[in-house]
Motif scaffolding. Structure first.
Motif, short mmCIF file in Angstrom:
data_model
loop_
_atom_site.label_atom_id
_atom_site.label_comp_id
_atom_site.label_asym_id
_atom_site.label_seq_id
_atom_site.Cartn_x
_atom_site.Cartn_y
_atom_site.Cartn_z
N ASP A 188 -7.09 0.21 -1.96
CA ASP A 188 -5.95 -0.61 -1.55
C ASP A 188 -5.18 -0.02 -0.39
O ASP A 188 -4.58 -0.75 0.40
N THR A 210 1.36 4.22 1.34
CA THR A 210 1.00 5.00 2.53
C THR A 210 1.97 6.14 2.81
O THR A 210 1.84 6.81 3.84
N GLY A 260 -1.64 -0.15 5.97
CA GLY A 260 -2.65 0.69 5.36
C GLY A 260 -2.98 1.87 6.26
O GLY A 260 -2.69 1.87 7.46
N PRO A 308 0.83 -1.21 0.00
CA PRO A 308 0.00 0.00 0.00
C PRO A 308 0.86 1.26 0.00
O PRO A 308 1.86 1.34 0.72
N ARG A 362 -6.90 0.67 5.47
CA ARG A 362 -7.29 -0.43 6.35
C ARG A 362 -8.51 0.05 7.13
O ARG A 362 -8.41 0.83 8.08
N ARG A 394 -7.75 -4.66 5.15
CA ARG A 394 -7.29 -3.98 3.94
C ARG A 394 -7.42 -4.96 2.79
O ARG A 394 -6.83 -6.04 2.82
#
Length: 414
Positions: free
Chosen positions: A277, A245, A258, A243, A280, A291
């Motif tokens: 994606d 992030t 996530g 992910p 979470r 997630r």
């Protein structure tokens, strides 16, 4: 009062769905969608299915018809990279230094494909699979007819292998598990996917990893950790995604596999949301934050996130559908619904023929003490709605009757 300013970072299915929901809820809102790719938002599942096989064109992938963004007064900026978020100022900072103000911000930044930390991984012909350009590159490799190695036996890896075999290409799938998809469906069900792949002519090399990629400018051979060497002019990496992030982390938002959000996709900052994606999110059906990297999570989550941003959630609305995904491979179509841990939940296989007999339906269900938590059908289209109902309602079932293909699925409840 000035119009609310909504900025969406990420021009995929989730971001485009959120934009549509905001516009429906607020005709006067300012909506800007920032996407790194050069294309209008498109759906990714077809990239490894019909688009890869040349059965559909790029326009068929689009989330909205061409012209939709202008018609709905949504500013779509492609090729736009966001460098950072200034939460105190309520601004995103673009790569060229431009600062764009927001009242509500949505992170729909998706994920990035993983690469392998081995020598030769940067040779020409070593491909990842995430974007339309990635799919085009794999399509061209398949058209060459030269041997192809897929690293990873997840959904993407198997779908790429399926497309290549359909074109008559010599395909080897390398993975470190005992069976394909074992981390998702467990060994019993994974073995049936192995049978399906092998029956289509795929060479599966289990329980090994890539040690090195050899070639002179372009890949020529893959060396495995067990010493095997596999010829290949193309290697497709299907070893998972990570992910994206980084924006959230740098902005001080909570991240744990996530961006952490609630069931309406809001972070701890009331002005910042995340979906798809990268998020979470708490799922009321699952009962905990999850997630998901599947189409349905983005398709279901994007509109909820958009209404949440616009202050237009329906009473009690939150993300509450069971997870869902589908796949097409080696002449078989399947759907999986629910949330099962193959190491913790019990599996029931319902099959009357080998997996290699494509077109003959078979099923797998996972339960916890007789109560269903997930279900899979392969070519079981006549019973697809029944599977959906059983799983969505978390039905309590008679396990023996569930395993018996002679008992109608509608008659397995206790």
């Amino acid at each position: 009062m000035s119009a609310q300013r909504h900025v969406i970072v990420g021009a995929g299915l989730a971001g485009a769905g959120a934009a549509a929901a905001i516009r429906e809820a607020d005709p006067d809102a300012s909506i800007t969608v920032l996407g790194e790719e050069a294309h209008e938002p498109y759906e990714r599942p077809g990239l490894s299915k019909d688009y890869l096989q040349g059965e559909s064109d790029a326009d068929s992938l689009l989330v909205h018809d061409r012209g939709w963004y202008d018609e709905h007064d949504v500013t779509l900026r492609t090729g736009a990279h966001v460098d950072s978020i200034d939460r105190s100022a309520g601004e995103v900072v673009l790569a060229d230094g431009e600062r764009l103000g927001y009242d509500r911000l949505l992170l729909a930044t998706g994920s990035a494909p993983r690469r392998l930390p081995v020598d030769g991984i940067d040779l020409d012909g070593v491909l990842t699979f995430r974007t339309r350009e990635d799919s085009d590159a794999v399509k061209a490799a398949i058209a060459s007819g030269d041997p192809l190695v897929v690293v990873g036996a997840g959904w993407i890896g198997l779908e790429v292998a399926s497309a290549a075999r359909a074109a008559g290409v010599d395909v080897t799938v390398v993975h470190d598990g005992s069976v394909p998809l074992g981390h998702v469906v467990g060994d019993v069900v994974g073995q049936r996917f192995a049978e399906l792949a092998r029956s289509a002519g795929v060479r599966l090399v289990d329980g090994t990893q890539v040690a090195r990629v050899h070639g002179d400018g372009r890949v020529q051979e893959v060396e495995l950790s067990d010493g095997q060497r596999v010829p290949a002019s193309t290697v497709v990496l299907g070893v998972g995604i990570t992910p994206r992030t980084e924006l959230a982390e740098a902005a001080g938002l909570r991240v744990d596999d996530g961006v952490l959000v609630d069931g309406s996709f809001r972070t701890e900052d009331d002005a910042v949301f995340a979906v798809g994606d990268v998020a979470r999110a708490h799922n009321a059906w699952v009962g905990e934050p999850v997630r998901l990297e599947h189409y349905a999570a983005a398709s279901d989550g994007g509109p909820i996130a958009g209404r949440s941003m616009a202050g237009a959630l329906r009473e009690g609305e939150q993300w509450a559908k069971p997870p869902f995904f589908w796949s097409d491979q080696f002449g078989a179509g399947l759907e999986y619904r629910g949330w099962a841990d193959p190491e913790r939940h019990h599996v029931v296989l319902r099959a009357s023929a080998p997996a290699s007999e494509t077109g003959t339906p078979w099923f797998a269900f996972w339960h916890d003490g007789g109560r269903l938590v997930a279900g899979l059908h392969v070519d079981g289209w006549d019973d697809a709605d029944t599977v959906k109902d059983l799983v969505t309602s978390r039905a309590e079932v008679d396990v023996a009757r569930l395993a018996d293909p002679q008992v109608p699925l509608g008659d397995v409840r206790v």
